[in-house]
Motif scaffolding. Structure first.
Motif, PDB file in Angstrom:
ATOM      1  N   ASP A 155       5.478  62.791  10.093  1.00 41.43           N
ATOM      2  CA  ASP A 155       4.736  61.526  10.159  1.00 41.43           C
ATOM      3  C   ASP A 155       4.519  60.911   8.780  1.00 41.43           C
ATOM      4  O   ASP A 155       3.928  59.836   8.665  1.00 41.43           O
ATOM      5  CB  ASP A 155       3.364  61.761  10.811  1.00 41.43           C
ATOM      6  CG  ASP A 155       3.489  62.101  12.289  1.00 41.43           C
ATOM      7  OD1 ASP A 155       4.516  61.724  12.894  1.00 41.43           O
ATOM      8  OD2 ASP A 155       2.579  62.762  12.818  1.00 41.43           O
ATOM      9  N   ALA A 156       4.979  61.601   7.729  1.00 37.61           N
ATOM     10  CA  ALA A 156       4.722  61.137   6.357  1.00 37.61           C
ATOM     11  C   ALA A 156       5.983  60.523   5.743  1.00 37.61           C
ATOM     12  O   ALA A 156       7.106  60.783   6.187  1.00 37.61           O
ATOM     13  CB  ALA A 156       4.235  62.301   5.502  1.00 37.61           C
ATOM     14  N   GLU A 157       5.763  59.711   4.710  1.00 42.34           N
ATOM     15  CA  GLU A 157       6.881  59.202   3.908  1.00 42.34           C
ATOM     16  C   GLU A 157       6.967  60.071   2.655  1.00 42.34           C
ATOM     17  O   GLU A 157       6.086  60.023   1.787  1.00 42.34           O
ATOM     18  CB  GLU A 157       6.640  57.740   3.523  1.00 42.34           C
ATOM     19  CG  GLU A 157       7.777  57.166   2.681  1.00 42.34           C
ATOM     20  CD  GLU A 157       7.504  55.752   2.212  1.00 42.34           C
ATOM     21  OE1 GLU A 157       8.252  55.276   1.331  1.00 42.34           O
ATOM     22  OE2 GLU A 157       6.533  55.132   2.704  1.00 42.34           O
ATOM     23  N   ILE A 158       8.008  60.872   2.592  1.00 44.24           N
ATOM     24  CA  ILE A 158       8.165  61.826   1.493  1.00 44.24           C
ATOM     25  C   ILE A 158       9.462  61.515   0.759  1.00 44.24           C
ATOM     26  O   ILE A 158      10.535  61.450   1.373  1.00 44.24           O
ATOM     27  CB  ILE A 158       8.187  63.277   2.010  1.00 44.24           C
ATOM     28  CG1 ILE A 158       6.881  63.604   2.754  1.00 44.24           C
ATOM     29  CG2 ILE A 158       8.400  64.265   0.862  1.00 44.24           C
ATOM     30  CD1 ILE A 158       6.872  64.969   3.411  1.00 44.24           C
ATOM     31  N   ARG A 159       9.370  61.338  -0.536  1.00 48.05           N
ATOM     32  CA  ARG A 159      10.549  61.099  -1.378  1.00 48.05           C
ATOM     33  C   ARG A 159      10.607  62.138  -2.492  1.00 48.05           C
ATOM     34  O   ARG A 159       9.600  62.513  -3.050  1.00 48.05           O
ATOM     35  CB  ARG A 159      10.496  59.686  -1.988  1.00 48.05           C
ATOM     36  CG  ARG A 159      10.657  58.578  -0.966  1.00 48.05           C
ATOM     37  CD  ARG A 159      10.773  57.194  -1.602  1.00 48.05           C
ATOM     38  NE  ARG A 159       9.506  56.754  -2.187  1.00 48.05           N
ATOM     39  CZ  ARG A 159       9.303  56.580  -3.485  1.00 48.05           C
ATOM     40  NH1 ARG A 159      10.282  56.855  -4.352  1.00 48.05           N
ATOM     41  NH2 ARG A 159       8.136  56.156  -3.935  1.00 48.05           N
ATOM     42  N   GLY A 160      11.811  62.616  -2.763  1.00 47.60           N
ATOM     43  CA  GLY A 160      11.997  63.570  -3.853  1.00 47.60           C
ATOM     44  C   GLY A 160      12.175  65.003  -3.420  1.00 47.60           C
ATOM     45  O   GLY A 160      12.524  65.869  -4.222  1.00 47.60           O
ATOM     46  N   ILE A 161      11.957  65.295  -2.130  1.00 44.89           N
ATOM     47  CA  ILE A 161      12.148  66.649  -1.606  1.00 44.89           C
ATOM     48  C   ILE A 161      12.387  66.549  -0.105  1.00 44.89           C
ATOM     49  O   ILE A 161      11.835  65.663   0.561  1.00 44.89           O
ATOM     50  CB  ILE A 161      10.921  67.548  -1.893  1.00 44.89           C
ATOM     51  CG1 ILE A 161      11.218  68.997  -1.542  1.00 44.89           C
ATOM     52  CG2 ILE A 161       9.688  67.048  -1.166  1.00 44.89           C
ATOM     53  CD1 ILE A 161      10.139  69.969  -1.986  1.00 44.89           C
ATOM     54  N   ASP A 162      13.224  67.448   0.402  1.00 45.57           N
ATOM     55  CA  ASP A 162      13.483  67.523   1.836  1.00 45.57           C
ATOM     56  C   ASP A 162      12.899  68.834   2.332  1.00 45.57           C
ATOM     57  O   ASP A 162      13.467  69.907   2.125  1.00 45.57           O
ATOM     58  CB  ASP A 162      14.995  67.473   2.110  1.00 45.57           C
ATOM     59  CG  ASP A 162      15.319  67.427   3.599  1.00 45.57           C
ATOM     60  OD1 ASP A 162      14.384  67.603   4.407  1.00 45.57           O
ATOM     61  OD2 ASP A 162      16.498  67.234   3.935  1.00 45.57           O
ATOM     62  N   LEU A 163      11.752  68.771   2.991  1.00 43.08           N
ATOM     63  CA  LEU A 163      11.108  69.996   3.451  1.00 43.08           C
ATOM     64  C   LEU A 163      11.938  70.714   4.503  1.00 43.08           C
ATOM     65  O   LEU A 163      11.844  71.940   4.641  1.00 43.08           O
ATOM     66  CB  LEU A 163       9.717  69.686   4.003  1.00 43.08           C
ATOM     67  CG  LEU A 163       8.648  69.314   2.971  1.00 43.08           C
ATOM     68  CD1 LEU A 163       7.308  69.136   3.654  1.00 43.08           C
ATOM     69  CD2 LEU A 163       8.534  70.363   1.881  1.00 43.08           C
ATOM     70  N   ASP A 164      12.762  69.971   5.252  1.00 41.06           N
ATOM     71  CA  ASP A 164      13.605  70.625   6.252  1.00 41.06           C
ATOM     72  C   ASP A 164      14.623  71.550   5.601  1.00 41.06           C
ATOM     73  O   ASP A 164      15.110  72.495   6.222  1.00 41.06           O
ATOM     74  CB  ASP A 164      14.341  69.590   7.107  1.00 41.06           C
ATOM     75  CG  ASP A 164      13.401  68.854   8.044  1.00 41.06           C
ATOM     76  OD1 ASP A 164      12.352  69.432   8.383  1.00 41.06           O
ATOM     77  OD2 ASP A 164      13.719  67.712   8.416  1.00 41.06           O
ATOM     78  N   GLN A 165      14.972  71.259   4.342  1.00 37.58           N
ATOM     79  CA  GLN A 165      15.935  72.085   3.625  1.00 37.58           C
ATOM     80  C   GLN A 165      15.275  73.183   2.784  1.00 37.58           C
ATOM     81  O   GLN A 165      15.956  74.003   2.183  1.00 37.58           O
ATOM     82  CB  GLN A 165      16.784  71.196   2.695  1.00 37.58           C
ATOM     83  CG  GLN A 165      17.610  70.137   3.428  1.00 37.58           C
ATOM     84  CD  GLN A 165      18.645  70.759   4.351  1.00 37.58           C
ATOM     85  OE1 GLN A 165      19.287  71.733   4.005  1.00 37.58           O
ATOM     86  NE2 GLN A 165      18.811  70.171   5.537  1.00 37.58           N
TER      87      GLN A 165
END
Length: 257
Positions: A240-250
């Motif tokens: 639900d968040a806008e996250i830039r600079g990292i891919d938590l799924d990876q």
């Protein structure tokens, strides 16, 4: 490298500072950086969720842990492990709940430093000579141990007592737990040198009753359930968040500090 979580920046400097808490001996420093980045991203997600719920979020990040604990207690359902679940785990993993196999052993250590080839060869030769002597005179073991062994057990005629996994060095344990009762035909090589070994008896491990390990199983299963539930909760927040600079799924893991 910086990360943004719903517009909130996590700076490279903050990641570098955090990485000091994730260093592992011999590991690539970049691994610590990745773990630090994941940890700070997760922490920021949780901080922002606590603010959305009008929880008393402190300005000092060092004081955030109690708020995170309260947030998780409020929003994350962690299943408990009932008796049926615990017993099923016990029955499916019987090897986890045995007392260790043991061997009663006496030995004679002929010391040889791993990097001193000449000393190692001499230790092996002496060990082989002692085995030949003991074949002719088995009753001489204690006297030979007192004379030749460089282990403190020499004072006890080489008697080590009952040995199981985790009590000596692995290469010694692996050998003596497999050997039959009696004098070993060949010296056992370890990091300390060569050992003349006699196995006096084997003591087989026994299955522990469910009642003896029930609480340990419950604690383990609930810890696993807790980690799984929190991980799913973090994934929902990240989705639900806008996250830039990292891919938590990876990311390799999701950490709560």
């Amino acid at each position: 490298m910086s990360i943004h979580v719903n517009g909130k920046e996590i700076t490279s400097r903050a990641i570098n500072i955090e990485s000091a808490y994730h260093q592992e001996s011999g590991a690539d420093p970049r691994y610590a950086q990745r773990r630090a980045a994941v940890a700070l991203t997760v922490r920021e997600l949780l901080r922002q969720r606590a603010e959305q719920l009008d929880m008393a979020v402190p300005e000092d990040d060092d004081d955030l842990d109690p708020v995170i604990d309260e947030l998780i207690a409020t929003e994350v359902h962690i299943p408990t492990a009932d008796d049926t679940t615990c017993r099923r785990w016990y029955e499916q993993n019987p090897e986890r709940f045995r007392t260790p196999d043991m061997a009663e052993v006496r030995h004679i250590l002929l010391a040889g430093h791993p990097e001193d080839l000449e000393e190692r060869n001499q230790a092996r030769a002496t060990a082989e000579q002692l085995i030949e002597e003991l074949r002719r005179d088995p009753d001489a073991f204690a006297d030979l141990a007192r004379k030749h062994s460089r282990c403190p057990s020499a004072n006890e005629g080489g008697h080590l007592g009952q040995v199981s996994n985790g009590e000596t060095v692995p290469e010694f344990e692996d050998a003596v737990l497999r050997l039959p009762v009696g004098l070993a035909d060949q010296p056992i090589k370890t990091r300390y040198g060569f050992h003349v070994v006699e196995v006096l008896q084997h003591v087989a491990g026994e299955q522990l009753p469910f009642e003896a390990v029930h609480e340990r199983i419950r604690e383990y299963l609930e810890a696993v359930s807790r980690q799984r539930a929190i991980s799913q909760y973090i994934k929902l927040l990240a989705g639900d968040a806008e996250i830039r600079g990292i891919d938590l799924d990876q990311a390799e893991s999701m950490l709560i500090q």
